[in-house]
Scaffold this motif. Structure first.
Motif, PDB file in Angstrom:
ATOM      1  N   ALA A  25       2.481   3.133 -12.654  1.00  0.00           N
ATOM      2  CA  ALA A  25       1.297   2.707 -11.919  1.00  0.00           C
ATOM      3  C   ALA A  25       0.630   1.520 -12.620  1.00  0.00           C
ATOM      4  O   ALA A  25       0.516   1.486 -13.844  1.00  0.00           O
ATOM      5  CB  ALA A  25       0.309   3.861 -11.800  1.00  0.00           C
ATOM      6  N   ARG A  83      -8.893  10.882  -9.891  1.00  0.00           N
ATOM      7  CA  ARG A  83      -7.998  11.021  -8.755  1.00  0.00           C
ATOM      8  C   ARG A  83      -6.791  11.867  -9.182  1.00  0.00           C
ATOM      9  O   ARG A  83      -6.656  12.226 -10.344  1.00  0.00           O
ATOM     10  CB  ARG A  83      -7.536   9.655  -8.242  1.00  0.00           C
ATOM     11  N   PRO A 124       0.807  -1.234   0.000  1.00  0.00           N
ATOM     12  CA  PRO A 124       0.000   0.000   0.000  1.00  0.00           C
ATOM     13  C   PRO A 124       0.830   1.269   0.000  1.00  0.00           C
ATOM     14  O   PRO A 124       0.336   2.330  -0.408  1.00  0.00           O
ATOM     15  CB  PRO A 124      -0.825  -0.136   1.283  1.00  0.00           C
ATOM     16  N   ALA A 125       2.087   1.194   0.444  1.00  0.00           N
ATOM     17  CA  ALA A 125       2.925   2.395   0.414  1.00  0.00           C
ATOM     18  C   ALA A 125       3.174   2.860  -1.019  1.00  0.00           C
ATOM     19  O   ALA A 125       3.401   4.053  -1.269  1.00  0.00           O
ATOM     20  CB  ALA A 125       4.262   2.114   1.102  1.00  0.00           C
ATOM     21  N   LEU A 126       3.134   1.929  -1.962  1.00  0.00           N
ATOM     22  CA  LEU A 126       3.313   2.264  -3.383  1.00  0.00           C
ATOM     23  C   LEU A 126       2.007   2.117  -4.167  1.00  0.00           C
ATOM     24  O   LEU A 126       1.798   2.818  -5.156  1.00  0.00           O
ATOM     25  CB  LEU A 126       4.390   1.356  -3.995  1.00  0.00           C
ATOM     26  N   GLU A 164      -1.243   3.032  -4.092  1.00  0.00           N
ATOM     27  CA  GLU A 164      -1.937   4.047  -3.297  1.00  0.00           C
ATOM     28  C   GLU A 164      -3.415   3.785  -3.062  1.00  0.00           C
ATOM     29  O   GLU A 164      -3.971   4.203  -2.062  1.00  0.00           O
ATOM     30  CB  GLU A 164      -1.767   5.404  -3.997  1.00  0.00           C
ATOM     31  N   ASP A 165      -4.065   3.104  -4.017  1.00  0.00           N
ATOM     32  CA  ASP A 165      -5.514   2.927  -3.916  1.00  0.00           C
ATOM     33  C   ASP A 165      -5.911   1.494  -3.600  1.00  0.00           C
ATOM     34  O   ASP A 165      -7.108   1.172  -3.649  1.00  0.00           O
ATOM     35  CB  ASP A 165      -6.177   3.333  -5.246  1.00  0.00           C
ATOM     36  N   THR A 223      -1.215   9.909 -11.213  1.00  0.00           N
ATOM     37  CA  THR A 223      -0.683   8.594 -10.852  1.00  0.00           C
ATOM     38  C   THR A 223       0.844   8.651 -10.767  1.00  0.00           C
ATOM     39  O   THR A 223       1.478   9.488 -11.411  1.00  0.00           O
ATOM     40  CB  THR A 223      -1.061   7.555 -11.920  1.00  0.00           C
ATOM     41  N   TYR A 248      -8.009   3.008 -10.469  1.00  0.00           N
ATOM     42  CA  TYR A 248      -7.441   2.822  -9.137  1.00  0.00           C
ATOM     43  C   TYR A 248      -6.026   2.247  -9.237  1.00  0.00           C
ATOM     44  O   TYR A 248      -5.803   1.239  -9.927  1.00  0.00           O
ATOM     45  CB  TYR A 248      -8.308   1.862  -8.312  1.00  0.00           C
ATOM     46  N   ARG A 253       2.449  -1.067  -8.521  1.00  0.00           N
ATOM     47  CA  ARG A 253       3.398  -0.211  -9.249  1.00  0.00           C
ATOM     48  C   ARG A 253       4.543  -1.079  -9.733  1.00  0.00           C
ATOM     49  O   ARG A 253       5.067  -1.917  -8.982  1.00  0.00           O
ATOM     50  CB  ARG A 253       3.909   0.896  -8.331  1.00  0.00           C
TER      51      ARG A 253
END
Length: 243
Positions: A167, A160, A101-103, A105-106, A163, A187, A191
């Motif tokens: 991504a 959003r 989740p650190a990379l 993002e969604d 990116t 979303y 990555r």
């Protein structure tokens, strides 16, 4: 074999439309016709651009008429017949992807909308085999079919923020790999450190339409190491022997 629809795009371009679905057989017909243009283009044809289901043909009407162009296409499609797979189709690629989740993002938000955990979403995404259908929207953005039904998620109603480079996204029942940062309604669920588009590479695009892609999960530390190698110009995705 169904005859395609011919749709004028002004006076110098023609869309050859083979269907209305994201379908491997439809896309194979698109690529087979594009290959025929590459092998022996008729005079006056300047460029072709494939999409999921159609081929855009740019031509010079003072060198080849619309009728002559359509006649050429009909003849080539008749010759291709049911052998719709272009000769170069079917290369396979294993592309590293970090779902942390650190990379990604969604990934937590997308997982919640799908009723899944983030690890379950990552496992499902990495467990699928994708077909590279086309590049579009922005340079190096590679659109992929083959997303599992369990990950089919409508795009956001509003885009959003931009990116990150590399991504890996889902939206509208498809997946894609982005290159340069862009606003999007999709979303970010992963990555990749690989550069799908690089002018250091010949050809600059890693995967061609019709190629197969699998994602190989990597952790954040491995991502950082691979990203450094990719930044130095190395291709880090691996070819698959039997896609």
């Amino acid at each position: 074999m169904d005859r395609p629809r011919y749709l004028d795009q002004g006076e110098t371009a023609l869309t050859v439309e083979f269907g209305d679905a994201v379908d491997p057989e439809v896309n194979a017909r698109v690529l087979a016709l594009e290959e025929a243009f590459r092998d022996a283009p008729p005079p006056g044809v300047r460029e072709t651009t494939p999409t999921y289901r159609s081929l855009l043909v740019h031509y010079e009407p003072l060198e080849i008429s619309r009728a002559a162009l359509i006649g050429w296409i009909d003849a080539r499609l008749s010759a291709i017949g049911t052998a719709r797979r272009p000769k170069g189709e079917g290369l396979g690629w294993i592309v590293p992807c970090c779902y942390d989740p650190a990379l990604a993002e969604d990934i937590c938000e997308a997982a919640a909308l799908l009723g899944l955990s983030a690890p379950a979403l990552a496992a499902a995404h990495a467990g699928a085999r994708y077909r590279a259908y086309m590049y579009g929207f922005a340079p190096g953005w590679c659109y992929l079919g083959g997303l599992p039904d369990a990950l089919a998620l409508p795009r956001r109603l509003a885009p959003r923020g931009a990116t990150p480079p590399g991504a890996v996204l889902i939206g509208g029942g498809l997946s894609l790999i982005g290159a340069d940062p862009m606003l999007t309604g999709w979303y970010v669920v992963g990555r990749t450190p690989e550069r799908l588009f690089s002018l250091r590479r010949d050809p600059p695009f890693l995967a061609a339409p019709g190629d197969a892609i699998r994602f190989e999960p990597v952790d954040a530390a491995t991502f950082a190491a691979l990203d450094a190698r990719a930044a130095a110009g190395e291709t880090i995705a691996r070819r698959e022997a039997s896609p």
